[in-house]
Motif scaffolding. Structure first.
Motif, PDB file in Angstrom:
ATOM      1  N   ALA A   1      74.241  22.157  51.754  1.00  0.00           N
ATOM      2  CA  ALA A   1      75.587  21.585  51.770  1.00  0.00           C
ATOM      3  C   ALA A   1      76.207  21.673  53.158  1.00  0.00           C
ATOM      4  CB  ALA A   1      76.464  22.288  50.743  1.00  0.00           C
ATOM      5  N   THR A   2      76.011  22.808  53.816  1.00  0.00           N
ATOM      6  CA  THR A   2      76.582  23.007  55.147  1.00  0.00           C
ATOM      7  C   THR A   2      75.890  22.129  56.180  1.00  0.00           C
ATOM      8  OG1 THR A   2      77.190  25.291  54.634  1.00  0.00           O
ATOM      9  CG2 THR A   2      76.994  24.710  56.966  1.00  0.00           C
ATOM     10  N   GLU A   3      74.566  22.118  56.158  1.00  0.00           N
ATOM     11  CA  GLU A   3      73.813  21.387  57.177  1.00  0.00           C
ATOM     12  C   GLU A   3      73.854  19.882  56.980  1.00  0.00           C
ATOM     13  OE1 GLU A   3      70.478  24.899  58.077  1.00  0.00           O
ATOM     14  OE2 GLU A   3      69.875  23.043  57.054  1.00  0.00           O
ATOM     15  N   GLN A   4      74.060  19.425  55.758  1.00  0.00           N
ATOM     16  CA  GLN A   4      73.990  17.987  55.462  1.00  0.00           C
ATOM     17  C   GLN A   4      75.323  17.419  54.992  1.00  0.00           C
ATOM     18  OE1 GLN A   4      71.369  16.618  56.526  1.00  0.00           O
ATOM     19  NE2 GLN A   4      70.117  18.479  56.764  1.00  0.00           N
ATOM     20  N   ASP A   5      76.390  18.103  55.300  1.00  0.00           N
ATOM     21  CA  ASP A   5      77.731  17.623  54.956  1.00  0.00           C
ATOM     22  C   ASP A   5      77.873  17.331  53.463  1.00  0.00           C
ATOM     23  OD1 ASP A   5      80.390  16.953  55.536  1.00  0.00           O
ATOM     24  OD2 ASP A   5      79.895  14.834  55.889  1.00  0.00           O
ATOM     25  N   GLY A   6      77.292  18.209  52.664  1.00  0.00           N
ATOM     26  CA  GLY A   6      77.418  18.084  51.217  1.00  0.00           C
ATOM     27  C   GLY A   6      76.493  17.081  50.572  1.00  0.00           C
ATOM     28  N   ARG A   7      75.574  16.514  51.342  1.00  0.00           N
ATOM     29  CA  ARG A   7      74.727  15.443  50.809  1.00  0.00           C
ATOM     30  C   ARG A   7      73.405  15.972  50.270  1.00  0.00           C
ATOM     31  NH1 ARG A   7      73.519   9.470  53.396  1.00  0.00           N
ATOM     32  NH2 ARG A   7      72.080   8.786  51.762  1.00  0.00           N
TER      33      ARG A   7
ATOM     34  N   ARG B   1      79.121  13.353  44.868  1.00  0.00           N
ATOM     35  CA  ARG B   1      78.947  12.089  45.593  1.00  0.00           C
ATOM     36  C   ARG B   1      78.755  10.907  44.648  1.00  0.00           C
ATOM     37  NH1 ARG B   1      74.768  11.204  48.487  1.00  0.00           N
ATOM     38  NH2 ARG B   1      75.864   9.908  50.019  1.00  0.00           N
TER      39      ARG B   1
END
Length: 302
Positions: A91-97, A151
Motif C-alpha cells: 500500500a505504501t510503495e504503490q499508493d494503495g494500488r 479502488r
C-alpha cells in the motif's frame, strides 16, 4: 493500452511464487508488464522446510528478466502479522494500488498421504495440510482485499488442482483443493458489488520442478520421462498457467467469469495463448479419450 505489455503499471501479489504454478504465474504477469510482489518462505537468506533449491529471489529475477518488475519478500502466509506487514508495504510503495492477488500457497506435498484412508491417517498432519493450503489463502485475502475494494477493481485468483467435483484420491488433499474453489466463489459473491472479480484456476498435468525431479529429467529433456508415464506426454509447463492468469488479468470483461472454476485448457481457445514451446496442451480432452474408462469422467466444472 500497450498490447505487448497489457499489464504495464499494474501491481500484482503472487503469494506462494517460489516454484511451480506460482512461479509460472509471477513470471508471465511480469512478461505482461506488471510489477509483481513475489512471496514465499524459501529465500536465499534461509530455506523453508521444503528443502528445495528454488527461492523467491530467483523468481523475482525471472519476473524482471521477462519484462516486469519482480520484488521478493519473504513471508510465511500462515503468520497474520507478516501478511499484514506485507500488505502495508504494498500500500505504501504503490499508493494503495493492488490489481491482482494470486493465492498460490501450497507447500503440502510432504504432508499428503496417498496410501491410507482417512481413519488411518495422522490427524495432526492432515489438519496441518489444510492450514497450510487453505488458511494461508484466507489470511492473505483478508489483508489484501481492502486495497482492491477501495479502488473498485481487481482480480483474485485461487490456484487449485482440478475444477470439478471429482474426488482427488485422498481426503485432506481433496478438501484443500476443493476448498479454495469454494473460497473463490465466496469471494466473488462478496466482491461483485465492488467491481472485483475472483476465480479459481487449475492447470492440467503440471510439469513443475518437483515433478521433473520425480521423473529424473529437466525441462530440456522432459520427454524422456514419457517412457515411465505415457500420460506425461500431455503435461504442461507453469508458463501455460501463467499465461492463462495474465490473459484473465488483462481482460476488461473478467467480471463475466467471476465465481467460476477455470482451467488452462478451457481458456486457451478464448485467449489464444500457448505453452512455452508453442503447443496447447489439453489434459481434460486427453482424459476423456484415454483415462475416463479407467478413472471415470472428470465431471462438470464447479
Amino acid at each position: 493500452m500497450n498490447t505487448d505489455k497489457p499489464l504495464q503499471g499494474h501491481i500484482a501479489l503472487v503469494a506462494g511464487a517460489t516454484r511451480g504454478g506460482g512461479r509460472g504465474i509471477a513470471v508471465e504477469l511480469g512478461a505482461a508488464g506488471a510489477t509483481v510482489y513475489v512471496t514465499g518462505r524459501s529465500s536465499r537468506s534461509g530455506a523453508s522446510e521444503m528443502g528445495r533449491p528454488e527461492t523467491i529471489e530467483d523468481t523475482a529475477e525471472r519476473v524482471s528478466a521477462a519484462g516486469g518488475t519482480g520484488i521478493a519478500v519473504r513471508v510465511d502466509h500462515s503468520d497474520q502479522q507478516q501478511v499484514r506487514t506485507l500488505l502495508e508495504r504494498i500500500a505504501t510503495e504503490q499508493d494503495g494500488r493492488l490489481d491482482v492477488l494470486v493465492n498460490a500457497v501450497w507447500g503440502g506435498d510432504p504432508l499428503v498421504d496417498w496410501e491410507h484412508p482417512m481413519w488411518e491417517q495422522d490427524l495432526e498432519t492432515g489438519i496441518r495440510l489444510l492450514r497450510q493450503a487453505v488458511e494461508t489463502h484466507i489470511v492473505t485475502s483478508r489483508h489484501a482485499l481492502p486495497l482492491m475494494v477501495a479502488r473498485g477493481r481487481g482480480l483474485v485468483v485461487e490456484v487449485t488442482d482440478g475444477n470439478t467435483a471429482r474426488y482427488r484420491g485422498t481426503v485432506f488433499y481433496d478438501l484443500a483443493k476443493s476448498s479454495v474453489i469454494r473460497l473463490a466463489q465466496a469471494q466473488a459473491a462478496e466482491l461483485r458489488p465492488h467491481g472485483v472479480a475472483a476465480v479459481a484456476i487449475t492447470p492440467g498435468f503440471l510439469r513443475s520442478e518437483a515433478v521433473l525431479d520425480h521423473f529424473g529429467v529437466t525441462e530440456d529433456n522432459w520427454r524422456d520421462a514419457v517412457s515411465q508415464d505415457p500420460h506425461f506426454a500431455h503435461s504442461e509447463t507453469p508458463a501455460y498457467l501463467g499465461r492463462a492468469v495474465a490473459a484473465l488479468a488483462a481482460d476488461p470483461r473478467v467480471m463475466d467469469k467471476s465465481g467460476r472454476a477455470l482451467s488452462t485448457a478451457g481458456l486457451y481457445p478464448e485467449y489464444g495463448f500457448t505453452d512455452a514451446d508453442g503447443t496447447r496442451p489439453d489434459f481434460a480432452a486427453y482424459w476423456a479419450v484415454a483415462l475416463q474408462d479407467e478413472f471415470g469422467p472428470l465431471g462438470e466444472p464447479l
